[in-house]
Scaffold this active site. Sequence first.
Site, short mmCIF file in Angstrom:
data_model
loop_
_atom_site.label_atom_id
_atom_site.label_comp_id
_atom_site.label_asym_id
_atom_site.label_seq_id
_atom_site.Cartn_x
_atom_site.Cartn_y
_atom_site.Cartn_z
NE ARG A 79 0.33 1.03 3.55
CZ ARG A 79 1.18 2.00 3.51
NH1 ARG A 79 2.53 1.57 3.83
NH2 ARG A 79 0.86 3.32 3.88
N GLY A 80 0.17 2.39 -0.05
CA GLY A 80 1.04 3.59 -0.21
C GLY A 80 1.16 4.00 -1.66
CB ALA A 81 0.42 7.24 -3.39
NE ARG A 134 -5.94 1.12 -1.48
CZ ARG A 134 -5.45 1.55 -0.34
NH1 ARG A 134 -4.06 1.23 -0.40
NH2 ARG A 134 -5.81 2.31 0.22
CD GLN A 162 -3.00 2.67 6.82
OE1 GLN A 162 -3.33 3.01 7.87
NE2 GLN A 162 -3.47 2.40 5.69
CG ASP A 185 -2.76 8.21 -1.06
OD1 ASP A 185 -2.71 8.70 0.29
OD2 ASP A 185 -2.56 7.11 -1.14
CG ASN A 189 -1.89 11.62 3.15
OD1 ASN A 189 -1.13 10.72 2.32
ND2 ASN A 189 -1.42 11.71 4.45
CE LYS A 190 -5.08 5.66 4.70
NZ LYS A 190 -6.03 4.77 3.87
O1 MRU Z 1 -4.43 3.15 2.48
P1 MRU Z 1 -2.77 3.51 2.32
O2 MRU Z 1 -2.17 2.62 3.38
O3 MRU Z 1 -2.32 3.00 0.86
O4 MRU Z 1 -2.53 4.97 2.36
C1 MRU Z 1 -1.30 5.52 2.32
C2 MRU Z 1 -1.38 7.14 2.53
O5 MRU Z 1 -2.25 7.64 2.74
C3 MRU Z 1 0.13 7.65 2.52
O6 MRU Z 1 -0.11 8.71 3.29
C4 MRU Z 1 0.28 8.02 1.12
O7 MRU Z 1 0.10 7.05 0.22
C5 MRU Z 1 1.54 8.75 0.67
S1 MRU Z 1 2.65 7.59 0.87
C6 MRU Z 1 4.16 7.88 0.23
#
Ligand code: MRU
Length: 379
Positions: free
Chosen positions: A54-56, A95, A208, A249, A259-260
Amino acid sequence: MKVNGKAYRSIWEKPGDEGIIQIIDQRWLPHKFIIEGLRTVDEVSAAIRDMHVRGAPLIGVAAAYGMYLAAITAPKGSRFDTYLIESAEKLISTRPTAVNLAWAVGRQMANMNKFYSVSEKIVSALTTARHIADDDAGQCRKIGEHGAKLIREISERKSGETVNILTHCNAGWLATVDWGTATAPIYMARNQGIDLHVWVDETRPRNQGAKLTAWELGHEGINHTVITDNAGGHLMQHGLVDMAIVGSDRTTAAGDVANKIGTYLKALAALDNNVPFYAALPSTTIDWSIEDGLKDIPIEQRNADEVRFVDGLYKHQGNCQCENEITEVLVPPEGSPAANYAFDVTPSRLVTGLITERGICLANKESIAELFPDKIIDK
Ligand code: MRU
């Protein structure tokens, strides 16, 4: 970055077998370190959808390798191209919020379309996946170099006293290929000898921050404290946060930052308390086709069970077969419905600046365009 002193990336080709892409299955961290091998586009799609990765930025790289696996496992006859198109659609649909995913798949398709033979397309897919992975690591390193200057300035202003940085979710190396986005300036500043400490938002519902950010900071020897998601405002009111750095993201060409979930509330508290609030992101996270984040960024809604249940390592004094096993527990009443909005949009007016691989800019159209004149789409 390091795990028990050994350097890792978050995704790599299995040594001696390019047909297997290895990842750290992040669902089990911090309690179990499990490496998973992915062999097909379906396995990559499931790994993204179910958040083994996960993570963009990492989602983008995983999808790029997913297209490579699609190319090597596709039927070799007339269905080859159709299989690639179907695979691309499958990956993109896993996603919706992180733009890196569609960007990486689009780049794979565009590059493969330059070739006619299957063998050339396969070589192209592997080369492109490698480039996307290496570029991401390089971009995050650059983000670290630029962002560390901000931390140094604060450290100098505080005459070397500890710089307290708040971060949300995991925008660390586990969310990218290496270094991370929000964490890259932290790692870089630490390497320069700056005294710092990180407030880690636990980041419900999937935690996370508590699970992943705390784990990676711990393995890198960075001082940190896990806090509840609601503690940030209080800490800011009491002068205990010098700056906030989050990831993104999807960022619009005018500087709105998705973002999250919960990032927006941290930005509001930061503004009220004069705490600089930065988003760190590679340009692959910028969606050049949109400006209004609230209107144009799709917000992923995930399974409500992620809100209803929490999981962790079972720890109890006494004998129980679940001791030291990962266990899930139900929090609200059995019958209470729950909603799981995974991301929110922080409007550009709440963002002090964007830390990118090309430098730091204001979160507005003009300043972003000045740094990335080659990316602007004329409408
Ligand atoms: O749902 P996730 O864990 O994929 O969400 C990730 C985030 O929101 C991160 O902050 C975002 O992807 C930036 S990561 C370098």
